[in-house]
Design a protein around this motif. Structure first.
Motif, PDB file in Angstrom:
ATOM      1  N   PRO A 331      53.301  -6.055  53.069  1.00  0.00           N
ATOM      2  CA  PRO A 331      54.073  -6.672  51.980  1.00  0.00           C
ATOM      3  C   PRO A 331      55.531  -6.230  52.073  1.00  0.00           C
ATOM      4  O   PRO A 331      55.803  -5.051  52.323  1.00  0.00           O
ATOM      5  CB  PRO A 331      53.405  -6.124  50.717  1.00  0.00           C
ATOM      6  CG  PRO A 331      52.031  -5.729  51.159  1.00  0.00           C
ATOM      7  CD  PRO A 331      52.172  -5.253  52.574  1.00  0.00           C
ATOM      8  N   ARG A 336      60.230  -7.025  45.469  1.00  0.00           N
ATOM      9  CA  ARG A 336      58.979  -6.364  45.094  1.00  0.00           C
ATOM     10  C   ARG A 336      59.257  -4.961  44.559  1.00  0.00           C
ATOM     11  O   ARG A 336      60.228  -4.324  44.953  1.00  0.00           O
ATOM     12  CB  ARG A 336      58.037  -6.257  46.301  1.00  0.00           C
ATOM     13  CG  ARG A 336      57.541  -7.590  46.851  1.00  0.00           C
ATOM     14  CD  ARG A 336      56.668  -7.353  48.064  1.00  0.00           C
ATOM     15  NE  ARG A 336      56.220  -8.576  48.678  1.00  0.00           N
ATOM     16  CZ  ARG A 336      55.077  -9.203  48.385  1.00  0.00           C
ATOM     17  NH1 ARG A 336      54.273  -8.678  47.458  1.00  0.00           N
ATOM     18  NH2 ARG A 336      54.737 -10.314  48.989  1.00  0.00           N
ATOM     19  N   ARG A 337      58.387  -4.488  43.720  1.00  0.00           N
ATOM     20  CA  ARG A 337      58.501  -3.119  43.230  1.00  0.00           C
ATOM     21  C   ARG A 337      58.014  -2.158  44.312  1.00  0.00           C
ATOM     22  O   ARG A 337      57.189  -2.535  45.158  1.00  0.00           O
ATOM     23  CB  ARG A 337      57.685  -2.946  41.955  1.00  0.00           C
ATOM     24  CG  ARG A 337      58.220  -3.779  40.790  1.00  0.00           C
ATOM     25  CD  ARG A 337      57.363  -3.618  39.560  1.00  0.00           C
ATOM     26  NE  ARG A 337      57.884  -4.410  38.448  1.00  0.00           N
ATOM     27  CZ  ARG A 337      57.315  -4.495  37.246  1.00  0.00           C
ATOM     28  NH1 ARG A 337      56.185  -3.811  37.010  1.00  0.00           N
ATOM     29  NH2 ARG A 337      57.851  -5.233  36.302  1.00  0.00           N
ATOM     30  N   ARG A 339      55.838   0.161  44.427  1.00  0.00           N
ATOM     31  CA  ARG A 339      54.380   0.323  44.556  1.00  0.00           C
ATOM     32  C   ARG A 339      53.721  -0.913  45.163  1.00  0.00           C
ATOM     33  O   ARG A 339      52.572  -0.842  45.624  1.00  0.00           O
ATOM     34  CB  ARG A 339      53.762   0.643  43.191  1.00  0.00           C
ATOM     35  CG  ARG A 339      53.836  -0.461  42.162  1.00  0.00           C
ATOM     36  CD  ARG A 339      53.037  -0.091  40.908  1.00  0.00           C
ATOM     37  NE  ARG A 339      53.097  -1.112  39.879  1.00  0.00           N
ATOM     38  CZ  ARG A 339      54.010  -1.168  38.927  1.00  0.00           C
ATOM     39  NH1 ARG A 339      54.951  -0.220  38.865  1.00  0.00           N
ATOM     40  NH2 ARG A 339      54.003  -2.135  38.023  1.00  0.00           N
ATOM     41  N   GLU A 340      54.434  -2.053  45.158  1.00  0.00           N
ATOM     42  CA  GLU A 340      53.879  -3.284  45.729  1.00  0.00           C
ATOM     43  C   GLU A 340      54.181  -3.417  47.220  1.00  0.00           C
ATOM     44  O   GLU A 340      53.572  -4.251  47.901  1.00  0.00           O
ATOM     45  CB  GLU A 340      54.449  -4.506  44.997  1.00  0.00           C
ATOM     46  CG  GLU A 340      54.090  -4.561  43.523  1.00  0.00           C
ATOM     47  CD  GLU A 340      54.847  -5.658  42.786  1.00  0.00           C
ATOM     48  OE1 GLU A 340      54.372  -6.071  41.717  1.00  0.00           O
ATOM     49  OE2 GLU A 340      55.910  -6.094  43.279  1.00  0.00           O
ATOM     50  N   ALA A 341      55.132  -2.640  47.716  1.00  0.00           N
ATOM     51  CA  ALA A 341      55.515  -2.718  49.139  1.00  0.00           C
ATOM     52  C   ALA A 341      55.868  -1.312  49.621  1.00  0.00           C
ATOM     53  O   ALA A 341      56.984  -1.040  50.059  1.00  0.00           O
ATOM     54  CB  ALA A 341      56.689  -3.677  49.319  1.00  0.00           C
ATOM     55  N   LYS A 342      54.886  -0.413  49.539  1.00  0.00           N
ATOM     56  CA  LYS A 342      55.134   0.994  49.830  1.00  0.00           C
ATOM     57  C   LYS A 342      55.627   1.216  51.255  1.00  0.00           C
ATOM     58  O   LYS A 342      56.577   1.968  51.497  1.00  0.00           O
ATOM     59  CB  LYS A 342      53.854   1.807  49.584  1.00  0.00           C
ATOM     60  CG  LYS A 342      53.405   1.837  48.132  1.00  0.00           C
ATOM     61  CD  LYS A 342      52.097   2.608  47.978  1.00  0.00           C
ATOM     62  CE  LYS A 342      51.625   2.598  46.525  1.00  0.00           C
ATOM     63  NZ  LYS A 342      50.322   3.304  46.374  1.00  0.00           N
TER      64      LYS A 342
END
Length: 427
Positions: A331, A336-337, A339-342
């Motif tokens: 991702p 994106r945040r 946590r959504e694209a670590k």
């Protein structure tokens, strides 16, 4: 019919607002092209050759516009970045080779830029260059990771104003404008190693692969912000979006090139005119200006280095993150945040903070940038050739293939860069 004259005064304001909203990925990409490493290159050209190689800037402008327009078009039409398109349409090794070279070149460039920013701040206030480089790395990584995409892009737009520092420098020194403008429009060149290296340095600094990956990725982000997947499936919106991309790219690259030309003029009028012909870093260029052009000019030049670095380092790290995420199908996206694209954001952090190591090594900064230029040259030529094929292929672009003039100009850019790189390696 009577015209609503009361609304007429608002019309210019609306046009200005509309134009400013049009500017985004192209403006930021163009401004990031004038990073501290680029400033060092343009300063060296001005110091060594005076005004005689000023023509290389307008010469490279249409080449960069074409290739960045191609990059942006690929991202907007397909809804995917450069690496994803390489993976979809070409053998896997092509994508891996491109991403690997991009990472190496970006790592060196980020380290050199952070070192230059640290050196510039040390010149202004004293202290430790290494400490400042670490702080700048932390700031750049934190802002890119923690700020929302909309606010982050706005911050980058404001940072482009830092480039006006070099306009102020030119206005503060005595430039013989007739000679300067002659050098900008009349090509002068000698077929020797010094001129060949200068030409490749300008082209390599101006036309860099990280800019391709960044602008394509940012156009994908812009589509998401407008709730569009890809222009290939939204043909009604395609005309307006492609017009926006064209205006944004033309203006952004024009702004970048104007500043580059001003840097050459400033160093030619000061350093070259006073017999200083060798500059190794952008900070050294600023320091050399102090006894010649005064404290004000020195300070403005140094502040400009910091401002452009704050803009360029996130672009370098972001382009690396886009490429790596697309290669591994992670991702991705600044919208994106964390946590959504670590993994995407982790790549940004590693690319930025890991590059600080360059500041702690004994590597000659010019030698490091030399190899970065070689790597960029090796990567840029085949990558641009593939991008030109992509943008002219209905299989990739559907009905929105690039116009003939863009394809031809893209092919010319490939040819020029190939010849310049060969000349650089041979001479």
């Amino acid at each position: 019919m009577e015209q609503p004259t009361s609304k007429l005064p608002d019309e210019p304001r609306r046009r200005r607002t509309s134009f400013l909203r049009t500017l985004g990925p192209g403006l930021i990409t163009g401004a990031a092209d004038d990073d501290p490493s680029g400033i060092a290159t343009y300063s060296q050209v001005g110091a060594q050759f005076g005004y005689t190689l000023g023509w290389t800037i307008p010469f490279s402008y249409p080449l960069l516009v074409a290739i960045q327009g191609i990059s942006a078009g690929i991202g907007a039409v397909t809804g995917q970045g450069i690496a994803q398109n390489l993976r979809r349409h070409y053998p896997p090794w092509v994508m891996r080779f491109a991403v690997l070279l991009l990472l190496v070149a970006n790592f060196i460039n980020i380290g050199a830029d952070l070192a230059a920013m640290g050196a510039a701040l040390r010149l202004l206030v004293g202290g430790s260059q290494l400490f400042y480089a670490i702080v700048f790395g932390l700031i750049c990584a934190s802002l890119e990771i923690l700020i929302s995409y909309r606010h982050y892009v706005m911050a980058l737009k404001w940072l482009t104003l830092s480039l006006f520092a070099y306009v102020a420098v030119v206005l503060a020194v005595d430039v013989p404008w007739t000679t300067a403008l002659r050098g900008a429009v009349i090509p002068q060149f000698a077929f020797d190693s010094d001129h060949a290296m200068a030409l490749v340095a300008v082209l390599g600094t101006t036309i860099s692969p990280y800019l391709f990956f960044w602008q394509a990725g940012e156009e994908v982000e812009e589509l998401h912000r407008r709730h569009l997947a890809r222009l290939a499936t939204h043909t009604r919106a395609a005309g307006a979006e492609l017009a926006r991309i064209r205006t944004d790219t033309l203006f952004g690259m024009g702004f970048s090139h104007l500043i580059a030309l001003f840097i050459i003029f400033a160093t030619a009028a000061t350093l070259h005119a006073n017999g200083i012909t060798q500059i190794e870093t952008s900070a050294q260029a600023a320091e050399a200006l102090r006894p010649i052009a005064g404290e004000f000019t020195f300070a403005i030049f140094a502040v400009g280095i910091i401002g452009t670095g704050m803009l360029a380092v996130p672009v370098l790290a972001g382009s690396a993150a886009y490429a790596v995420a697309e290669m591994f199908r992670w991702p991705e996206g600044l919208d994106r945040r964390p946590r959504e694209a670590k993994a995407f954001y982790a790549t940004i952090a590693v690319a930025t903070l890991g590059s600080v190591v360059v500041s702690f090594t004994a590597f000659d900064p010019i030698r490091a940038l030399y190899w970065a230029a070689v790597i960029n040259g090796i990567l840029a030529v085949p990558l641009m050739a593939i991008m030109v094929m992509m943008v002219s292929s209905p299989r990739v672009m559907g009905r929105l293939t690039a116009p003939r003039w863009m394809v031809l100009m893209g092919g010319l850019t490939v040819l020029v860069m190939a010849l310049a790189t060969i000349g650089f390696l041979v001479l």
